[in-house]
Design a protein around this motif. Structure first.
Motif, PDB file in Angstrom:
ATOM      1  N   LEU A  29      -8.194  -6.703 -16.804  1.00  0.00           N
ATOM      2  CA  LEU A  29      -8.790  -7.711 -16.051  1.00  0.00           C
ATOM      3  C   LEU A  29      -8.768  -7.240 -14.618  1.00  0.00           C
ATOM      4  N   PRO A  30      -9.495  -7.586 -13.894  1.00  0.00           N
ATOM      5  CA  PRO A  30      -9.195  -7.351 -12.387  1.00  0.00           C
ATOM      6  C   PRO A  30      -7.898  -7.722 -11.884  1.00  0.00           C
ATOM      7  N   ALA A  31      -7.303  -7.100 -10.811  1.00  0.00           N
ATOM      8  CA  ALA A  31      -5.839  -7.423 -10.576  1.00  0.00           C
ATOM      9  C   ALA A  31      -5.571  -7.033  -9.112  1.00  0.00           C
ATOM     10  N   ALA A  32      -4.851  -7.664  -8.437  1.00  0.00           N
ATOM     11  CA  ALA A  32      -4.044  -7.596  -7.206  1.00  0.00           C
ATOM     12  C   ALA A  32      -2.720  -6.805  -7.450  1.00  0.00           C
ATOM     13  N   LEU A  33      -2.508  -5.691  -6.809  1.00  0.00           N
ATOM     14  CA  LEU A  33      -1.288  -4.951  -7.618  1.00  0.00           C
ATOM     15  C   LEU A  33      -0.699  -4.195  -6.286  1.00  0.00           C
ATOM     16  N   LEU A  34       0.767  -4.013  -6.565  1.00  0.00           N
ATOM     17  CA  LEU A  34       1.417  -3.264  -5.620  1.00  0.00           C
ATOM     18  C   LEU A  34       2.250  -2.535  -6.053  1.00  0.00           C
ATOM     19  N   PRO A  35       2.249  -1.059  -5.684  1.00  0.00           N
ATOM     20  CA  PRO A  35       3.449  -0.053  -6.306  1.00  0.00           C
ATOM     21  C   PRO A  35       4.619  -0.580  -6.158  1.00  0.00           C
ATOM     22  N   ALA A  36       5.721  -0.650  -7.231  1.00  0.00           N
ATOM     23  CA  ALA A  36       6.742  -1.107  -7.140  1.00  0.00           C
ATOM     24  C   ALA A  36       7.833  -0.570  -6.023  1.00  0.00           C
ATOM     25  N   LEU A 203       3.090   0.860  19.345  1.00  0.00           N
ATOM     26  CA  LEU A 203       2.548   0.246  20.458  1.00  0.00           C
ATOM     27  C   LEU A 203       4.084   0.555  21.522  1.00  0.00           C
ATOM     28  N   PRO A 204       3.716   0.375  22.855  1.00  0.00           N
ATOM     29  CA  PRO A 204       4.673   0.471  23.617  1.00  0.00           C
ATOM     30  C   PRO A 204       5.670  -0.797  23.635  1.00  0.00           C
ATOM     31  N   ARG A 205       6.910  -1.006  23.622  1.00  0.00           N
ATOM     32  CA  ARG A 205       7.722  -2.390  23.595  1.00  0.00           C
ATOM     33  C   ARG A 205       7.121  -3.058  24.802  1.00  0.00           C
ATOM     34  N   PRO A 206       7.343  -4.416  24.709  1.00  0.00           N
ATOM     35  CA  PRO A 206       8.005  -5.146  23.686  1.00  0.00           C
ATOM     36  C   PRO A 206       7.675  -5.440  22.248  1.00  0.00           C
ATOM     37  N   ALA A 207       6.148  -4.955  22.303  1.00  0.00           N
ATOM     38  CA  ALA A 207       5.786  -4.921  20.670  1.00  0.00           C
ATOM     39  C   ALA A 207       6.789  -4.252  19.727  1.00  0.00           C
ATOM     40  N   TRP A 208       6.794  -4.562  18.506  1.00  0.00           N
ATOM     41  CA  TRP A 208       7.254  -3.780  17.274  1.00  0.00           C
ATOM     42  C   TRP A 208       6.035  -3.460  16.672  1.00  0.00           C
ATOM     43  N   ALA A 209       5.386  -2.324  16.819  1.00  0.00           N
ATOM     44  CA  ALA A 209       4.188  -2.123  15.900  1.00  0.00           C
ATOM     45  C   ALA A 209       4.431  -0.657  15.540  1.00  0.00           C
ATOM     46  N   LEU A 210       4.537  -0.145  14.501  1.00  0.00           N
ATOM     47  CA  LEU A 210       4.713   1.401  14.040  1.00  0.00           C
ATOM     48  C   LEU A 210       3.759   1.434  13.034  1.00  0.00           C
ATOM     49  N   GLY A 211       3.222   2.678  12.972  1.00  0.00           N
ATOM     50  CA  GLY A 211       2.541   3.548  11.855  1.00  0.00           C
ATOM     51  C   GLY A 211       2.945   4.549  11.600  1.00  0.00           C
ATOM     52  N   VAL A 212       3.286   4.830  10.096  1.00  0.00           N
ATOM     53  CA  VAL A 212       3.767   6.225   9.676  1.00  0.00           C
ATOM     54  C   VAL A 212       2.728   6.688   8.768  1.00  0.00           C
ATOM     55  N   GLN A 213       2.360   8.091   8.675  1.00  0.00           N
ATOM     56  CA  GLN A 213       1.424   8.697   7.946  1.00  0.00           C
ATOM     57  C   GLN A 213       1.880   8.868   6.450  1.00  0.00           C
ATOM     58  N   TRP A 214       3.296   9.095   6.288  1.00  0.00           N
ATOM     59  CA  TRP A 214       3.814   9.310   4.984  1.00  0.00           C
ATOM     60  C   TRP A 214       4.159   8.017   4.215  1.00  0.00           C
ATOM     61  N   HIS A 215       4.871   8.191   3.204  1.00  0.00           N
ATOM     62  CA  HIS A 215       5.113   6.890   2.203  1.00  0.00           C
ATOM     63  C   HIS A 215       6.578   6.703   2.087  1.00  0.00           C
ATOM     64  N   PRO A 216       7.018   6.085   2.898  1.00  0.00           N
ATOM     65  CA  PRO A 216       8.831   5.710   2.854  1.00  0.00           C
ATOM     66  C   PRO A 216       9.066   5.066   1.495  1.00  0.00           C
ATOM     67  N   GLU A 217       8.474   4.483   0.904  1.00  0.00           N
ATOM     68  CA  GLU A 217       8.519   3.922  -0.345  1.00  0.00           C
ATOM     69  C   GLU A 217       8.659   4.685  -1.479  1.00  0.00           C
ATOM     70  N   MET A 218       8.417   6.111  -1.335  1.00  0.00           N
ATOM     71  CA  MET A 218       8.565   7.182  -2.458  1.00  0.00           C
ATOM     72  C   MET A 218       9.682   7.876  -2.019  1.00  0.00           C
ATOM     73  N   GLY A 219      10.485   7.735  -1.060  1.00  0.00           N
ATOM     74  CA  GLY A 219      11.974   8.373  -0.849  1.00  0.00           C
ATOM     75  C   GLY A 219      13.128   7.480  -0.621  1.00  0.00           C
ATOM     76  N   GLU A 220      13.994   8.044  -0.249  1.00  0.00           N
ATOM     77  CA  GLU A 220      15.380   7.258  -0.236  1.00  0.00           C
ATOM     78  C   GLU A 220      15.979   6.869   1.201  1.00  0.00           C
ATOM     79  N   ASP A 221      15.050   7.273   2.097  1.00  0.00           N
ATOM     80  CA  ASP A 221      15.411   7.007   3.533  1.00  0.00           C
ATOM     81  C   ASP A 221      14.918   5.590   3.750  1.00  0.00           C
ATOM     82  N   THR A 222      15.630   4.638   4.028  1.00  0.00           N
ATOM     83  CA  THR A 222      15.259   3.274   4.335  1.00  0.00           C
ATOM     84  C   THR A 222      15.249   2.710   5.792  1.00  0.00           C
ATOM     85  N   ARG A 223      15.549   3.811   6.616  1.00  0.00           N
ATOM     86  CA  ARG A 223      15.581   3.456   8.068  1.00  0.00           C
ATOM     87  C   ARG A 223      14.283   2.821   8.760  1.00  0.00           C
TER      88      ARG A 223
END
Length: 233
Positions: A29-36, A203-223
């Motif tokens: 079926l069609p599905a909305a999904l998210l890697p664990a 984005l400069p502070r005071p905003a908290w907006a960060l983009g990373v090109q890699w995939h932290p969900e595939m590693g052990e570093d939670t920072r």
């Protein structure tokens, strides 16, 4: 941080894939999904996960208002028409529902000051949302099809990212063939790969907006995720 009577942990919304055909058990079926890896990372960082499947973009502000933080997940290439470019041969097929929904989530998060983390495609969409453009194909950041590789990332001194991951160089899980080209409005670069590829924007502070090109969900570093969760608290 919203108290729900059970836990005071921040509620982090994570955007999802939308696939036309997914198989499980006797179903196809069609599905909305998210890697664990995404909910695992949010949990390890101290948050709770809410999945945000593509929906009517007009609902984005209402959805974001009920969240403490937003993560725009990785996935397919952003449609080049979104940043005024012609499609190149190696650009993947469009994911128009995701593009529209996730751009609306980004705009709602920025407008409301809700902490925002873009991962891979999510970082690229942040750049596009703010008027930037993308390199549609590059070599060297995919070791082999269907397998994450690693490479070193170096933070830019004085940035939000450098305050979260201060080491001079860190190996990160990576899988992408597109990258930021022209930087979007107000964004600053906060990390580079050794080949000069932009690996993080914020984005400069005071905003908290960060983009990373890699995939932290595939590693052990939670920072990186833990920093989002703290901001959402």
């Amino acid at each position: 941080m919203r108290e729900n009577g059970v836990s005071g942990r921040p509620l982090i919304g994570v955007s999802t894939y939308l696939e036309s055909k997914v198989s499980w058990g006797v179903w196809e079926l069609p599905a909305a999904l998210l890697p664990a890896g995404y909910p695992r990372l949010v949990r390890a960082a101290g948050g709770l996960t809410a999945m945000l499947p593509p929906d009517d973009p007009s609902y984005a502000a209402e959805v974001v208002a009920r969240l403490d933080g937003v993560v725009v997940a990785g996935g397919p290439d952003v449609e080049p028409e979104r940043y005024g470019a012609a499609r190149e041969e190696r650009t993947g097929p469009p994911a128009r529902e995701r593009d529209a929904w996730e751009l609306a989530l980004i705009e709602a998060a920025l407008a409301s000051g809700t902490p925002l983390l873009g991962i891979c495609r999510g970082m690229q969409l942040m750049n596009v949302a703010l008027g930037g453009t993308l390199v549609q194909h590059m070599e060297g950041h995919v070791e082999r099809v269907g397998a994450f590789g690693t490479h070193a990332v170096k933070p830019v001194p004085g940035t939000l990212y450098e305050s979260v991951v201060p080491e001079a160089s860190t190996d990160v899980p990576t899988y992408h063939h597109q990258a930021v080209d022209r930087l979007g409005r107000d964004l600053v670069v906060s990390a580079y790969a050794e080949d000069g590829t932009i690996e993080a924007v914020e984005l400069p502070r005071p905003a908290w907006a960060l983009g990373v090109q890699w995939h932290p969900e595939m590693g052990e570093d939670t920072r990186v995720m833990a920093a989002l969760v703290r901001a959402a608290s």
